[in-house]
Scaffold this active site. Sequence first.
Site, PDB file in Angstrom:
ATOM      1  N   ALA A 182       0.882  -1.229  -0.174  1.00  0.00           N
ATOM      2  CA  ALA A 182       0.094  -0.166  -0.086  1.00  0.00           C
ATOM      3  C   ALA A 182       1.022   1.256   0.072  1.00  0.00           C
ATOM      4  O   ALA A 182       2.040   1.141   0.227  1.00  0.00           O
ATOM      5  CB  ALA A 182      -0.837  -0.155   1.377  1.00  0.00           C
ATOM      6  N   LYS A 183       0.405   2.542  -0.107  1.00  0.00           N
ATOM      7  CA  LYS A 183       1.163   3.514  -0.193  1.00  0.00           C
ATOM      8  C   LYS A 183      -0.014   4.926   0.021  1.00  0.00           C
ATOM      9  O   LYS A 183      -1.154   4.538  -0.475  1.00  0.00           O
ATOM     10  CB  LYS A 183       2.010   3.731  -1.328  1.00  0.00           C
ATOM     11  CG  LYS A 183       3.047   4.837  -1.043  1.00  0.00           C
ATOM     12  CD  LYS A 183       3.922   4.263  -0.431  1.00  0.00           C
ATOM     13  CE  LYS A 183       5.461   4.865  -0.600  1.00  0.00           C
ATOM     14  NZ  LYS A 183       6.389   3.753  -0.188  1.00  0.00           N
TER      15      LYS A 183
END
Length: 440
Positions: free
Chosen positions: A123-124
Site C-alpha cells: 500500500a502507499k
Amino acid sequence: MTPRVRIPVELPSAKPLLPADPDSLFGMAVEAVNGACDIVKAPEYVRAILGQPKNELMVNFPVRRDDGSYEIFKGYRIQHNNILGPYKGGIRYHPEVSLDDVKALALWMTMKCALMRLPFGGAKGGVKVNTRDLSSNELMRLTRRFTSALGNHIGPDHDIPAPDVGTNAQIMDWMMDTYINTHTDGAHQGMVHVVTGKSVGCGGSEGREKATGQGICYVLSELLPEVNLKMSKLRFSLLGFGNVGAFTARALSAEGAKLIAAMDHAAALVNPDGLPIEELHQHVIDHGSLAGFKSAGTREVSPEEFYRTPTDVFIPAALERMIDEQKANWLDCRMVAEGGNGPTTPRGAEVLQRRGIVVLPAILCNAGGVTVSYLEWVQNKMGVHWDLQRVDHELHRTIVLAARRVRVAAHRYEVDLSRAAFGVAVEHLTDTYLRRGIFP
Ligand code: GLU
C-alpha cells in the site's frame, strides 16, 4: 469426486492496458510486473490482478491554519494487494503527490514485501502538501485529520502505514495516537502497531530510523562481488541527503567506503578524497540542505558535473524519475543502487543496460525500511522490545537471503538483477495465489 479446476478465461485482458502517459510511474511499475510475469510464466489472472490496485481511497479534508483560516487538503491511500498479509506501506507528504504516483508506489510495496518474504501486502498513501509551509501545530492537525479520514481503512491487521518522503517518527506517533483515540472501545487501546516507524518512546523499534540506509549497505556487501568491487575500496555518490542518503553514507563509510559526491535540491558537492559525512549531516540538520557547506578539498559543482563524477556506485536516494536518458548517459559508474523508489525512467534504464551499468532495484535495495517496520510490528504484537543488535541481525538475515534469491534467479532466468528481483516477487505471489485460489 474432485472438482474440476477451471482456468478463469473470463478475465478482461491478458495484459492490463498501460496508461497513455509515457512518463506514468504506474505504467512503469506495471511494465516491470508484466516483464516478471513473462519471465516466471505467471498465470494470466495473476498478471491481471497485479495490474490494478485492489482499493483506491481519496479524501479531501479541512485543516485549521494558525491564523484561523481553513484549507482543504487532498489525501490518498492506495491498497494494491493483500494476498500475503495486511496492506503495508508509507505515507508521503509532498506537493507533487498524485494518484498515479501513489498507485505505482503501492504496487512496488507489494513487490518489495513479496521479495523479502514479509507477511505483508502493498500500500502507499500521501497528502499533497508542502510541509515547509506548515507550523508544527498545523502539521499535527493535518496528520490527525487525515488519520481520522482514513478511519477503518487502516488497522493493525488490515493496513499499516509508515514513514516515507516528508514524514517521520513524530507524524507516525500522531497517527497512532489519533487511531487509538478514535477507536475508543477497550479492544483498540493497545494497538500501537497500527503504524510503524514510531519513536522508540511510543513503541517504535531500535534501528528503524537508519534501517533503509543499513539495508542498502547489506545489499551492497552481498552483491558488490557481482561487479568485482570491494566494500573497503568503494567510492560512491549520493543523490539526495535526507534520511536514506545520510544513513546510507554512514553505514557505508563505517565499512571503509568513501562518499565522493553528493547532491540535493540546493547544491552538488564533490571531494575526491571523501566528503566528511558527520559534518555534512550536521550541516543539513542545521541549514536544511547541502547549500553553503564548506570543507577542505570540497568543491561545489554543477548538476552535470555531479552526474559525470567517476564513482563505483551511484546511489539515487531522492524522488522518482531522477535518472532519465540524459543522466543515464552522463553517469560514470559500474553500479546504480536504487535507494529511493522508482528513480530510473524506462528510457534511463535502457541506457544503463546498454552501457553495462548494473542496477540494483529499489524493491531489494531499499527494503531495509519495511523490514524493520515488520520487526517493529512483531515486537508490538508480542509486547517486547528488542535491542539494536537483535534488530540488525534480523535485518541482515532477511536482506541477505533476499539478495541471494535475486542472484540465483538472475542466473536461472538469464536476466539482469532488476528483472530477477521482480521475478522472485511475482513467483512468490503466484505460488500463494495457486495455493489459496480465488474466492469464492
Ligand atoms: N516508505 C518505506 C518504503 O517505501 C517504508 C514502508 C514501511 O515501512 O512500511 O519502503
